[in-house]
Scaffold this motif. Sequence first.
Motif, short mmCIF file in Angstrom:
data_model
loop_
_atom_site.label_atom_id
_atom_site.label_comp_id
_atom_site.label_asym_id
_atom_site.label_seq_id
_atom_site.Cartn_x
_atom_site.Cartn_y
_atom_site.Cartn_z
N TRP A 36 -13.78 -40.78 11.72
CA TRP A 36 -13.74 -42.39 11.98
C TRP A 36 -14.22 -42.47 12.88
CZ3 TRP A 36 -13.44 -42.39 17.20
CH2 TRP A 36 -13.17 -41.34 18.09
N PHE A 37 -14.91 -41.23 13.82
CA PHE A 37 -16.80 -40.65 14.63
C PHE A 37 -17.79 -41.59 13.68
CE2 PHE A 37 -20.08 -39.28 17.18
CZ PHE A 37 -19.43 -39.67 18.69
N SER A 38 -17.61 -40.82 12.92
CA SER A 38 -19.53 -41.10 12.12
C SER A 38 -19.21 -42.85 11.60
CB SER A 38 -19.13 -40.58 10.78
OG SER A 38 -18.80 -38.95 11.17
N LYS A 39 -17.85 -43.97 11.14
CA LYS A 39 -17.84 -45.02 10.89
C LYS A 39 -18.78 -45.55 11.92
CE LYS A 39 -14.50 -43.48 7.06
NZ LYS A 39 -13.16 -44.47 6.45
N ILE A 40 -18.10 -45.26 13.08
CA ILE A 40 -18.06 -46.03 14.02
C ILE A 40 -19.80 -46.02 14.02
CG2 ILE A 40 -17.33 -46.45 16.88
CD1 ILE A 40 -14.78 -45.20 16.27
#
Length: 63
Positions: A36-40
């Motif tokens: 999720w952090f990479s997507k953000i």
Amino acid sequence: MSKLKPSQALGMWALTAFILFLLASLFSWSISDWNWFSKIIFWGPTIILGVWTINDYFINPDK
């Protein structure tokens, strides 16, 4: 400072999106399976910069 041509602005946006893609891939240690952090990191700035670029160079170019 003068404005870029619209094609140059889209090129800069694409280059920025590519750099953000590489950065997001680095944080997830994978190119295809992101956390999720990479997507953000990728989608947040890419969408915001895309909207600003389209607005500044195509919708309201005379501002």
